[in-house]
Design an enzyme around this catalytic site. Structure first.
Site, PDB file in Angstrom:
ATOM      1  N   GLU A   1      -6.159  -8.169  -0.083  1.00 42.38           N
ATOM      2  CA  GLU A   1      -6.818  -7.905   1.191  1.00 42.38           C
ATOM      3  C   GLU A   1      -8.287  -7.625   0.923  1.00 42.38           C
ATOM      4  O   GLU A   1      -8.626  -6.867   0.011  1.00 42.38           O
ATOM      5  CB  GLU A   1      -6.195  -6.704   1.915  1.00 42.38           C
ATOM      6  CG  GLU A   1      -4.759  -6.915   2.370  1.00 42.38           C
ATOM      7  CD  GLU A   1      -4.243  -5.749   3.205  1.00 42.38           C
ATOM      8  OE1 GLU A   1      -5.088  -4.976   3.717  1.00 42.38           O
ATOM      9  OE2 GLU A   1      -3.019  -5.618   3.349  1.00 42.38           O
TER      10      GLU A   1
ATOM     11  N   GLU B   1       0.777  -1.239   0.000  1.00 38.27           N
ATOM     12  CA  GLU B   1       0.000   0.000   0.000  1.00 38.27           C
ATOM     13  C   GLU B   1       0.813   1.297   0.000  1.00 38.27           C
ATOM     14  O   GLU B   1       0.569   2.195   0.826  1.00 38.27           O
ATOM     15  CB  GLU B   1      -0.981   0.011   1.186  1.00 38.27           C
ATOM     16  CG  GLU B   1      -2.044  -1.068   1.069  1.00 38.27           C
ATOM     17  CD  GLU B   1      -3.072  -1.033   2.195  1.00 38.27           C
ATOM     18  OE1 GLU B   1      -2.847  -0.326   3.202  1.00 38.27           O
ATOM     19  OE2 GLU B   1      -4.099  -1.720   2.077  1.00 38.27           O
TER      20      GLU B   1
END
Length: 417
Positions: free
Chosen positions: A309, A214
């Site tokens: 995720e 991320e």
């Protein structure tokens, strides 16, 4: 896991744009030997969040003594406050008890074939002056063997970079984004080199390395991110050409030209529908519809792509999910949010304590996401275990019958058409 509330997050519309820009060709065939056939088989995996990189919402008991002062909010402030000796003692206990061989066996018994293991740079390339402590790798070595014994494959995920690549608490250090400043990128490459070299003899199990979790593209120099991805791919595959390379999409909308000259590239996109007032305000059927809408876009992507995720949660009610001491958008207790519903039973507790409506909605939502994400390479659920977050805890969701067993079983068939 995207859990810091005030930082820009990607919308479902943006990710659809991303995927539409990398569509239109069959999946690129791998040119080197990876010990899992990502063309022919689906990734069905789970993240081992909160193990080697602390997150207050996953293990609130570790942070409980600072719940009033709010002076300890991440692993950086935890280790800085305790000092190395005490932090090492507490964390070694955590590393050796939170996830064990029994968890790997249970994951395999549930029909999964992968685990994604977050690790911070400080475990493999510590920097002078940092308060972090080491010792994680001895346990990670054991985990690789546990995975081997259970028949699981492993994606190693560099979850935190020097300076923090996103300012989230799950990068190790909450606050400013200082990655790309000074020597932080070269230090990150050193961490990747050390990680790849340590496990280059374990590519029968460690099939993929994620270069960075991320990175917050809207706040970073994206040209620099692309350059880092290129150099990072070379760094990891120079240790072993048998590693696949996972690249987080950095919350960007066009990666169509990326990956040239690098074998076995996999895009990683994270899908949450709870980190904005509009998303958390969706009805259960709208959550399902948005999940299903992603499936055809994934299917038409010309690279391996995993949803690395995702969650069963349709709320952000889990205690400290948005940061230690912070409230939730769902019940309006988070700044600049509006009331959608009551967090009772969803903030802390177990799956067994959820209402029948919540249970039905979570099961339906999980099934829709499985159907959508398996239209291409597959998925990793976030996360395997928490202390008290029922919408997020796969182990508890399995026990409560909300995560399908077998994984292809459906109580809500045909949701995605």
């Amino acid at each position: 896991m995207v859990g810091t509330a005030t930082i820009l997050l990607r919308s479902a519309t943006a990710i659809l744009a991303l995927l539409s820009n990398v569509r239109a060709a069959p999946t690129e065939v791998s040119k080197r030997a990876v010990a899992f056939d990502y063309n022919a088989n689906k990734v069905r995996g789970v993240n081992l969040g909160g193990w080697f990189v602390l997150e207050p919402w996953i293990t609130p008991s570790i942070f409980g003594e600072w719940s009033s002062s709010k002076t300890v909010v991440d692993e950086y402030t935890y280790t800085k406050t305790l000092g190395k000796a005490e932090a090492s003692s507490r964390l070694n206990n955590h590393w050796n008890t939170f996830i064990t061989q029994a968890d790997f066996n249970a994951i395999a018994q549930a029909g999964l074939n992968h685990v994604r293991i977050p690790i911070g740079y400080w475990a493999v390339a510590p920097l002078g002056g940092d308060p972090y402590v080491q010792g994680q790798l001895d346990v990670l070595d054991k985990a690789i063997n546990w995975a081997r014994g259970a028949g699981l494959k492993v994606m190693l995920d560099l979850h935190g970079a020097p300076g923090s690549q996103n300012g989230f608490d799950n990068s190790g250090k909450y606050g400013s984004i200082d990655w790309q400043q000074g020597d932080t990128v070269s230090q990150t490459l050193t961490a990747l080199r050390n990680l790849a070299n340590r496990y280059k003899g374990d590519t029968d199990v460690v099939t993929a390395v994620e270069l960075l979790n991320e990175p917050l593209g809207p706040r970073l120099n994206m040209g620099g991110v692309q350059d880092f991805y290129s150099k990072g791919s070379q760094t990891v595959q120079s240790a072993s050409s048998n590693f696949a390379i996972a690249l987080h999409d950095a919350f960007q909308t066009d990666w169509s030209g990326f990956g040239g000259g690098v074998d076995n590239v996999m895009i990683d996109t994270h899908q949450y529908q709870i980190f904005s007032p509009d998303e958390v305000g969706r009805s259960p059927s709208e959550h399902v519809s948005h999940a299903c809408g992603l499936g055809p876009q994934l299917a038409s992507t010309n690279k391996w792509i995993v949803v690395g995720e995702w969650t069963g949660a349709q709320t952000d009610c889990a205690k400290w999910l948005n940061g230690l001491g912070k409230g939730a958008r769902y019940d309006g207790s988070f700044p600049d949010s509006r009331y959608t519903g009551d967090c009772k039973g969803k903030s802390v507790g177990s799956v067994a304590s959820l209402s029948s409506d919540d249970k039905n909605n979570i099961r339906s939502y999980i099934e829709a996401q499985l159907d959508a994400y398996e239209q291409h390479t597959g998925w990793f659920f976030w996360t395997w275990k928490t202390e008290s977050a029922p919408e997020w805890d796969m182990q508890d969701l399995l026990a409560g019958g909300l995560f399908p067993q077998p994984l292809t079983s459906r109580q809500h068939p045909g949701q995605c058409g």
